[in-house]
Design a protein around this motif. Structure first.
Motif, PDB file in Angstrom:
ATOM      1  N   LEU A 349      -6.624  -3.093 -14.039  1.00  0.00           N
ATOM      2  CA  LEU A 349      -5.496  -3.773 -13.415  1.00  0.00           C
ATOM      3  C   LEU A 349      -5.581  -3.629 -11.898  1.00  0.00           C
ATOM      4  O   LEU A 349      -5.948  -2.566 -11.387  1.00  0.00           O
ATOM      5  CB  LEU A 349      -4.177  -3.184 -13.917  1.00  0.00           C
ATOM      6  N   MET A 350      -5.230  -4.696 -11.184  1.00  0.00           N
ATOM      7  CA  MET A 350      -5.210  -4.639  -9.729  1.00  0.00           C
ATOM      8  C   MET A 350      -3.889  -4.012  -9.287  1.00  0.00           C
ATOM      9  O   MET A 350      -2.816  -4.604  -9.464  1.00  0.00           O
ATOM     10  CB  MET A 350      -5.347  -6.042  -9.140  1.00  0.00           C
ATOM     11  N   LEU A 351      -3.945  -2.819  -8.759  1.00  0.00           N
ATOM     12  CA  LEU A 351      -2.725  -2.094  -8.396  1.00  0.00           C
ATOM     13  C   LEU A 351      -2.114  -2.646  -7.117  1.00  0.00           C
ATOM     14  O   LEU A 351      -2.810  -3.129  -6.219  1.00  0.00           O
ATOM     15  CB  LEU A 351      -3.035  -0.613  -8.195  1.00  0.00           C
ATOM     16  N   LYS A 352      -0.798  -2.565  -7.038  1.00  0.00           N
ATOM     17  CA  LYS A 352      -0.125  -2.837  -5.773  1.00  0.00           C
ATOM     18  C   LYS A 352      -0.387  -1.654  -4.855  1.00  0.00           C
ATOM     19  O   LYS A 352      -0.189  -0.496  -5.241  1.00  0.00           O
ATOM     20  CB  LYS A 352       1.373  -3.010  -5.988  1.00  0.00           C
ATOM     21  N   SER A 353      -0.850  -1.919  -3.648  1.00  0.00           N
ATOM     22  CA  SER A 353      -1.247  -0.830  -2.762  1.00  0.00           C
ATOM     23  C   SER A 353      -0.884  -1.141  -1.320  1.00  0.00           C
ATOM     24  O   SER A 353      -1.123  -2.258  -0.835  1.00  0.00           O
ATOM     25  CB  SER A 353      -2.760  -0.582  -2.864  1.00  0.00           C
ATOM     26  N   THR A 354      -0.330  -0.160  -0.650  1.00  0.00           N
ATOM     27  CA  THR A 354      -0.052  -0.325   0.777  1.00  0.00           C
ATOM     28  C   THR A 354      -1.349  -0.452   1.565  1.00  0.00           C
ATOM     29  O   THR A 354      -1.373  -1.068   2.636  1.00  0.00           O
ATOM     30  CB  THR A 354       0.754   0.867   1.312  1.00  0.00           C
ATOM     31  N   ALA A 355      -2.443   0.105   1.039  1.00  0.00           N
ATOM     32  CA  ALA A 355      -3.731   0.003   1.743  1.00  0.00           C
ATOM     33  C   ALA A 355      -4.175  -1.452   1.836  1.00  0.00           C
ATOM     34  O   ALA A 355      -4.652  -1.903   2.889  1.00  0.00           O
ATOM     35  CB  ALA A 355      -4.787   0.831   1.009  1.00  0.00           C
ATOM     36  N   ILE A 356      -4.012  -2.214   0.755  1.00  0.00           N
ATOM     37  CA  ILE A 356      -4.420  -3.619   0.763  1.00  0.00           C
ATOM     38  C   ILE A 356      -3.526  -4.429   1.694  1.00  0.00           C
ATOM     39  O   ILE A 356      -4.004  -5.250   2.492  1.00  0.00           O
ATOM     40  CB  ILE A 356      -4.391  -4.190  -0.665  1.00  0.00           C
ATOM     41  N   SER A 357      -2.214  -4.186   1.626  1.00  0.00           N
ATOM     42  CA  SER A 357      -1.298  -4.940   2.483  1.00  0.00           C
ATOM     43  C   SER A 357      -1.470  -4.548   3.948  1.00  0.00           C
ATOM     44  O   SER A 357      -1.400  -5.409   4.839  1.00  0.00           O
ATOM     45  CB  SER A 357       0.151  -4.731   2.038  1.00  0.00           C
ATOM     46  N   ASP A 358      -1.714  -3.274   4.217  1.00  0.00           N
ATOM     47  CA  ASP A 358      -1.931  -2.851   5.604  1.00  0.00           C
ATOM     48  C   ASP A 358      -3.212  -3.469   6.173  1.00  0.00           C
ATOM     49  O   ASP A 358      -3.260  -3.870   7.340  1.00  0.00           O
ATOM     50  CB  ASP A 358      -2.019  -1.324   5.684  1.00  0.00           C
ATOM     51  N   LEU A 366      -9.824  -4.606   1.980  1.00  0.00           N
ATOM     52  CA  LEU A 366     -10.044  -3.169   1.895  1.00  0.00           C
ATOM     53  C   LEU A 366     -11.527  -2.823   1.964  1.00  0.00           C
ATOM     54  O   LEU A 366     -11.895  -1.720   2.372  1.00  0.00           O
ATOM     55  CB  LEU A 366      -9.442  -2.624   0.597  1.00  0.00           C
ATOM     56  N   TYR A 367     -12.397  -3.766   1.573  1.00  0.00           N
ATOM     57  CA  TYR A 367     -13.835  -3.510   1.635  1.00  0.00           C
ATOM     58  C   TYR A 367     -14.351  -3.493   3.073  1.00  0.00           C
ATOM     59  O   TYR A 367     -15.449  -3.020   3.335  1.00  0.00           O
ATOM     60  CB  TYR A 367     -14.593  -4.548   0.826  1.00  0.00           C
ATOM     61  N   GLU A 368     -13.567  -4.012   3.997  1.00  0.00           N
ATOM     62  CA  GLU A 368     -14.000  -4.056   5.395  1.00  0.00           C
ATOM     63  C   GLU A 368     -13.568  -2.827   6.183  1.00  0.00           C
ATOM     64  O   GLU A 368     -14.142  -2.516   7.223  1.00  0.00           O
ATOM     65  CB  GLU A 368     -13.411  -5.294   6.088  1.00  0.00           C
ATOM     66  N   ILE A 369     -12.529  -2.159   5.711  1.00  0.00           N
ATOM     67  CA  ILE A 369     -11.947  -1.055   6.466  1.00  0.00           C
ATOM     68  C   ILE A 369     -12.423   0.279   5.897  1.00  0.00           C
ATOM     69  O   ILE A 369     -12.453   0.467   4.679  1.00  0.00           O
ATOM     70  CB  ILE A 369     -10.408  -1.135   6.438  1.00  0.00           C
ATOM     71  N   GLY A 370     -12.776   1.179   6.756  1.00  0.00           N
ATOM     72  CA  GLY A 370     -13.272   2.478   6.313  1.00  0.00           C
ATOM     73  C   GLY A 370     -12.168   3.371   5.770  1.00  0.00           C
ATOM     74  O   GLY A 370     -10.975   3.166   6.037  1.00  0.00           O
ATOM     75  N   ARG A 371     -12.582   4.358   5.028  1.00  0.00           N
ATOM     76  CA  ARG A 371     -11.646   5.293   4.398  1.00  0.00           C
ATOM     77  C   ARG A 371     -10.806   6.046   5.420  1.00  0.00           C
ATOM     78  O   ARG A 371      -9.672   6.451   5.151  1.00  0.00           O
ATOM     79  CB  ARG A 371     -12.460   6.264   3.549  1.00  0.00           C
ATOM     80  N   GLU A 372     -11.380   6.223   6.622  1.00  0.00           N
ATOM     81  CA  GLU A 372     -10.696   7.006   7.641  1.00  0.00           C
ATOM     82  C   GLU A 372      -9.425   6.336   8.151  1.00  0.00           C
ATOM     83  O   GLU A 372      -8.604   6.973   8.833  1.00  0.00           O
ATOM     84  CB  GLU A 372     -11.639   7.268   8.818  1.00  0.00           C
ATOM     85  N   SER A 373      -9.224   5.061   7.831  1.00  0.00           N
ATOM     86  CA  SER A 373      -8.047   4.339   8.314  1.00  0.00           C
ATOM     87  C   SER A 373      -6.806   4.602   7.467  1.00  0.00           C
ATOM     88  O   SER A 373      -5.720   4.147   7.823  1.00  0.00           O
ATOM     89  CB  SER A 373      -8.339   2.833   8.335  1.00  0.00           C
ATOM     90  N   PHE A 374      -6.965   5.284   6.344  1.00  0.00           N
ATOM     91  CA  PHE A 374      -5.845   5.518   5.435  1.00  0.00           C
ATOM     92  C   PHE A 374      -5.850   6.977   4.980  1.00  0.00           C
ATOM     93  O   PHE A 374      -6.814   7.708   5.192  1.00  0.00           O
ATOM     94  CB  PHE A 374      -5.962   4.619   4.192  1.00  0.00           C
ATOM     95  N   THR A 375      -4.763   7.378   4.325  1.00  0.00           N
ATOM     96  CA  THR A 375      -4.814   8.658   3.635  1.00  0.00           C
ATOM     97  C   THR A 375      -5.801   8.526   2.489  1.00  0.00           C
ATOM     98  O   THR A 375      -5.892   7.473   1.855  1.00  0.00           O
ATOM     99  CB  THR A 375      -3.423   9.040   3.084  1.00  0.00           C
TER     100      THR A 375
END
Length: 406
Positions: A349-358, A366-375
Motif C-alpha cells: 500500500l502507498m502510505l500517506k507520508s509527510t516526506a512525499i508531500s514535503d 522522494l527518489y530525488e531527495i536524500g535521506r538527510e532531508s528528513f527524519t
C-alpha cells in the motif's frame, strides 16, 4: 428623472472587470510566481539536477555488495566515485548504469542491465482514475523514476492537460512547452502532425524520457468528435497506440499519466496500454467514484472493442494510495476491496507520508531527495512503502515477460 442610485449601480457594474479577465490575471500572476520559484529552487539555469547516490545506495540499486563496488574502485575498474568528506564515495546515476553494463559484460553476468529482449514487448502502463486526489500523478512519477533507477529505459507520457507530471520533471507547462510540443502533435488530425520522436524530451534522470503535457492536449478532445464521421481516418482509439509504437524500440516501459476524466485521451491511452493501474484513496466517496469510473470504462471500452480495438492486458491492479494504517475506516475499506478484487489489489500500500508531500513543495519526488532531508524514520517508512508498491509492479512486468523471478 432617472433614478440616480440605479445609474450609479449600473456604472459600477460596467467598470467592474469581467470574470474572464480576473481569472486570466490570476492565472498569469500565479504562473509568473511559479516560474520565479523554479529559478530560486534550481539555480543557476533553472533546470533540475539529480543528486548523486551514496556507495551503499548505488550497490543496492545495482544488486551487489557495497564492498564489491569498493573493490572495483580500488582496481580502477569502471567509473570512479566522487570522494566526499570522511572518504564517503558517491556515484551519479549515469555511473551506476555504466557499472551495470560493466558487470553484465563480465564473466559472471547476471542480468544487471534489465532491458527487455527482442521477444519481450514494451510494457505500457496506464495510470488512471477520474477522482481528483487519488494520487495518480504521484504514483506515475514515482513508478517512472523507480524503474529508471533500476536501469530500465522509461518513457513518461503526460496526457493530463494540467501537466503535473511535466512540472515534476522540471518543465513548467506554460513556459517550457510550446505549441505542438505535447503528445497532441503526434495524434492530431491535421497536416501539422509530426513524429512522436520529435516531441520526446530528455530529463535530468538518466534513462527517463518525457513526453510533456499542457493545455494543448484538450484540442484532441475537441477535434475528435468532428472527425469521427470520416470513415477513412484512423480510429481515434488507435492514434495513441500508433504514436507510442513509433518509439517503442527505444524503451522497456512507458508510463501514461491519464487525465482525471474518461474522454478520448483516456480511452486512447487504455487502448494503447498493456496494463492498467487504478489508483484509489481508501475512503467511501473515493471508492464510490471509482465504481462509476469502472462502470463507465467498461461500457466505453466495450464499444471501442467492437470497433476493432485490441484490449489484451497483461494485468489490472488497484493501487491503494495515501493509506493511513491508524485510520480504522481506511483499513476496513482496504479489506472490503480485497474481498471483492482479491489479488487485483496490490499487496503493498502507498502510505500517506509527510516526506512525499514535503518533497512535492519543491517539485521533487522522494527518489530525488536524500535521506538527510528528513527524519530517518519518516524517510525510511515512506521509501519502504514506495519500493514495495513499485517493486510489486516490476514483478508483474517480469511475469508478463516470462522472466523467472529472482
Amino acid at each position: 428623472m432617472p433614478d440616480q442610485p440605479q445609474e450609479q449601480a449600473r456604472a459600477a457594474i460596467s467598470d467592474r472587470p469581467s470574470i474572464t479577465r480576473i481569472i486570466a490575471d490570476d492565472g498569469g500572476a500565479l504562473s509568473n510566481e511559479l516560474n520565479a520559484l523554479r529559478r530560486t529552487l534550481f539555480p543557476p539555469a533553472s533546470h533540475k539536477l539529480l543528486r548523486s547516490f551514496s556507495s551503499g545506495e548505488a550497490a543496492k540499486l545495482i544488486g551487489v555488495a557495497d564492498g564489491y563496488l569498493r573493490q572495483l574502485s580500488l582496481a580502477s575498474k569502471g567509473p570512479q566515485p566522487e570522494i566526499g568528506p570522511g572518504g564517503r564515495r558517491s556515484y551519479t546515476l549515469d555511473q551506476i548504469n555504466e557499472l551495470r553494463q560493466l558487470l553484465d559484460d563480465g564473466p559472471k553476468a547476471k542480468g544487471y542491465v534489465p532491458h527487455r529482449s527482442g521477444d519481450e514487448h514494451c510494457q505500457v502502463l496506464a495510470v488512471v482514475n477520474f477522482k481528483g486526489g487519488s494520487g495518480k500523478t504521484t504514483t506515475a512519477a514515482h513508478l517512472a523514476q523507480y524503474l529508471a533507477l533500476r536501469g530500465y529505459r522509461v518513457l513518461a507520457v503526460d496526457l493530463d492537460p494540467q501537466a503535473s507530471l511535466t512540472a515534476l520533471h522540471g518543465y513548467q507547462p506554460e513556459f517550457d512547452v510550446g505549441p505542438n510540443q505535447t503528445l497532441y502533435a503526434a495524434i492530431r488530425h491535421d497536416d501539422e502532425q509530426k513524429p512522436l520522436s520529435e516531441v520526446v524530451r530528455k530529463t535530468y534522470f538518466p534513462g527517463l524520457d518525457l513526453v510533456p503535457g499542457n493545455l494543448e492536449l484538450m484540442e484532441f478532445e475537441h477535434d475528435t468528435p468532428r472527425v469521427l464521421a470520416d470513415r477513412n481516418a484512423e480510429p481515434f482509439f488507435g492514434r495513441i497506440a500508433t504514436a507510442l509504437g513509433s518509439v517503442a524500440d527505444d524503451y522497456d516501459v512507458m508510463i501514461l499519466d491519464c487525465p482525471p476524466q474518461l474522454g478520448f485521451l483516456t480511452l486512447g491511452a487504455l487502448c494503447a496500454a498493456t496494463a492498467m493501474l487504478v489508483t484509489v484513496h481508501p475512503q467511501m466517496l473515493d471508492v464510490m467514484s471509482m465504481c462509476q469510473f469502472l462502470l463507465m470504462a467498461s461500457d466505453l471500452l466495450g464499444v471501442v472493442q467492437e470497433a476493432g480495438a485490441d484490449l489484451d492486458y497483461d494485468f489490472l491492479r488497484y493501487v491503494v494510495t495515501r493509506y493511513e494504517p491508524s485510520d480504522a475506516p481506511q483499513t476496513q475499506m482496504v479489506g472490503f476491496m480485497r474481498s471483492l478484487f482479491r489479488e487485483r489489489v496490490l499487496t503493498h500500500l502507498m502510505l500517506k507520508s509527510t516526506a512525499i508531500s514535503d518533497a512535492g513543495l519543491s517539485k521533487q519526488t522522494l527518489y530525488e531527495i536524500g535521506r538527510e532531508s528528513f527524519t530517518r524514520a519518516t524517510y525510511d517508512r515512506a521509501i519502504e512503502a514506495l519500493d514495495g508498491v513499485n517493486g510489486e509492479i516490476e514483478a508483474l512486468m517480469h511475469r508478463a515477460w516470462g522472466r523467472v523471478p529472482a
